[in-house]
Design a protein around this motif. Structure first.
Motif, short mmCIF file in Angstrom:
data_model
loop_
_atom_site.label_atom_id
_atom_site.label_comp_id
_atom_site.label_asym_id
_atom_site.label_seq_id
_atom_site.Cartn_x
_atom_site.Cartn_y
_atom_site.Cartn_z
N ASP A 342 0.83 -1.21 0.00
CA ASP A 342 0.00 0.00 0.00
C ASP A 342 0.86 1.26 0.00
N VAL A 363 -6.97 0.56 -7.48
CA VAL A 363 -6.37 0.36 -6.16
C VAL A 363 -7.38 0.66 -5.06
N ALA A 366 -10.15 -2.03 -4.89
CA ALA A 366 -9.68 -3.29 -4.31
C ALA A 366 -9.48 -3.16 -2.81
N ARG A 367 -8.87 -2.05 -2.39
CA ARG A 367 -8.67 -1.82 -0.95
C ARG A 367 -10.01 -1.71 -0.23
N ALA A 371 -9.43 -6.88 -0.53
CA ALA A 371 -7.98 -7.01 -0.76
C ALA A 371 -7.20 -6.64 0.50
N ALA A 374 -3.18 -3.21 -2.28
CA ALA A 374 -3.21 -3.02 -3.73
C ALA A 374 -2.25 -1.89 -4.09
N ALA A 387 -3.43 -6.69 -6.72
CA ALA A 387 -4.10 -6.75 -5.42
C ALA A 387 -3.79 -8.10 -4.79
N VAL A 389 -5.02 -10.86 -2.44
CA VAL A 389 -6.40 -11.20 -2.09
C VAL A 389 -6.47 -12.63 -1.58
N VAL A 397 -13.52 -9.05 -4.96
CA VAL A 397 -12.59 -7.98 -5.34
C VAL A 397 -12.70 -7.68 -6.83
#
Length: 428
Positions: A342, A363, A366-367, A371, A374, A387, A389, A397
């Motif tokens: 991150d 990003v 996904a965050r 996830a 990402a 990502a 996951v 996701v």
């Protein structure tokens, strides 16, 4: 996976399918049979972005998605090239090839092939290489930041290596890392000087020197490598790649500008490369708080801060992966790796300024879903994000990212699974 998510996944061809596609294109275009089929992988970088040309560290893996070339030698010094992704047959005289800006400049995708022969000869690794007929097919998405260009140049490099008897790559069951390092050097020169793409060498190293099941810790200063075990499946994890479809190109000016800014900053600081600053920072000999004020230019300060902290993040992630070799990748170890990934994206977005709307959207979506982390991957200005996951949450996701793009009225992204795959070599 659900049907909708599955259809969005970009498949990797197996060796049989890739070889058959390449041989069919060869026969249709040139007639007769190719002497063989060689292939090289795309790559995705776990962490370590824009560190390669700064003498730093990077941690890529080779993808199962590959470029396949069916090849036959010619009796002259001409190249005849055909690609399933381009129209017509291109022809190049190897004796006339020269760097960008000279009378021998080769334009377009054929430069990545012709440049390999030129560089092998310039490096003294070969002389009088034969011309080739080459048919190219690929399942590495182009313009996605997954190194489709290096997959092309490296697949041709291992073909020329075998057909000309150079002996650099070594046999598939006993590859020569020293010889492959020489091929990396040649392929970098091909892209830098003939194709005009200022790449730093990570892509070519991943394509030629990676190992199945491992991440490749690449020291971009001395070219040394270490294979770091990466068993995500054991921990029920997936490395999901999001191709944002926001096309990028290494030949673009923005990438070159970043490189020039870093080189200028290193000159001001009186160091050979920014890796030197990172080493002093790690050992508390000269912290960033002391270094950055020596740069009068705010842009240089931001670029240096990214490179130094990114090199630190590579070392941090590798240390955690080494710890995970004794137990599955979860708990605090996973959380620490996620933090570093991150932080890498945030630095690339804010300090290096190479992200874009689509990458940030992928990003953030996904965050905001399931996830663990990402980040964008590759040179930036478009391309792909990754990502980390849990396998059980891959559908969620994928759906969250797709929905975010639909809501933003953007072209639908594509997805692929990143699994540490084998390096370039003969396929058939």
């Amino acid at each position: 996976m659900s049907e909708s998510a599955e259809t969005a996944m970009l498949p990797a061809w197996d060796a049989v399918e890739g070889a058959e596609r390449a041989r069919e294109l060869f026969a249709t275009t040139f007639g007769g049979e190719a002497e063989g089929v060689w292939s090289a992988p795309g790559r995705v970088n776990i962490v370590g972005e824009h560190t390669d040309y700064n003498g730093g560290l990077a941690l890529p893996i080779a993808l199962p998605h590959r470029t396949y070339v069916a090849v036959a030698r010619r009796s002259d010094r001409r190249l005849r090239l055909v690609s399933s992704a381009a129209d017509g047959v291109a022809e190049v005289d190897l004796d006339a090839v020269g760097p960008v800006g000279t009378a021998g400049e080769v334009t377009g995708w054929p430069s990545y092939v012709a440049g390999v022969a030129w560089a092998l000869e310039q490096e003294g690794l070969a002389s009088g290489l034969p011309g080739l007929d080459v048919a190219v097919v690929s399942c590495v998405p182009t313009g996605s930041g997954l190194s489709s260009s290096a997959a092309l140049s490296c697949s041709v490099a291992v073909a020329w290596d075998e057909l000309a008897g150079l002996g650099l790559a070594g046999p598939a069951d006993d590859p020569s890392d020293a010889g492959r390092a020489d091929l990396v050097t040649a392929c970098v020169r091909a892209e830098n000087e003939i194709a005009g793409a200022p790449t730093g060498g990570m892509d070519q190293a991943a394509a030629l020197r990676a190992r199945e099941g491992d991440a490749l810790l690449l020291d971009c200063r001395d070219g040394s490598v270490e294979h770091v075990p990466l068993d995500l499946a054991e921990a029920a994890l997936e490395l999901l790649v999001v191709d944002t479809r926001a096309e990028h190109s290494h030949a673009g000016g923005e990438y070159g500008q970043r490189r020039a800014t870093c080189e200028a900053a290193a000159k001001v600081l009186g160091v050979p490369d920014l890796r030197t600053v990172a080493e002093a920072h790690v050992h508390s000999q000269d912290t960033l708080d002391h270094v950055l004020p020596r740069l009068a230019d705010d842009e240089q300060r931001k670029r240096v801060r990214h490179v130094v902290t990114e090199i630190d993040r590579v070392e941090y992630v590798v240390a955690r992966l080494r710890d995970s070799s004794r137990a599955p990748l979860h708990g605090a170890t996973l959380e620490n790796i996620a933090w570093a990934l991150d932080a890498s994206h945030n630095s690339l977005r804010d300090d290096y300024e190479v992200s874009c709307r689509e990458l940030d959207l992928a990003v953030d979506a996904a965050r905001g879903s399931w996830a663990h982390a990402a980040r964008m991957t590759g040179g930036g200005f478009g391309g792909s994000a990754i990502a980390l996951v849990d396998t059980r949450h891959l559908d969620e996701v994928t759906a969250a990212v797709a929905k975010a793009f639909a809501d933003a009225d953007l072209r639908a992204p594509a997805f692929l699974r990143a699994v540490a795959a084998a390096p370039a070599g003969r396929t058939a």
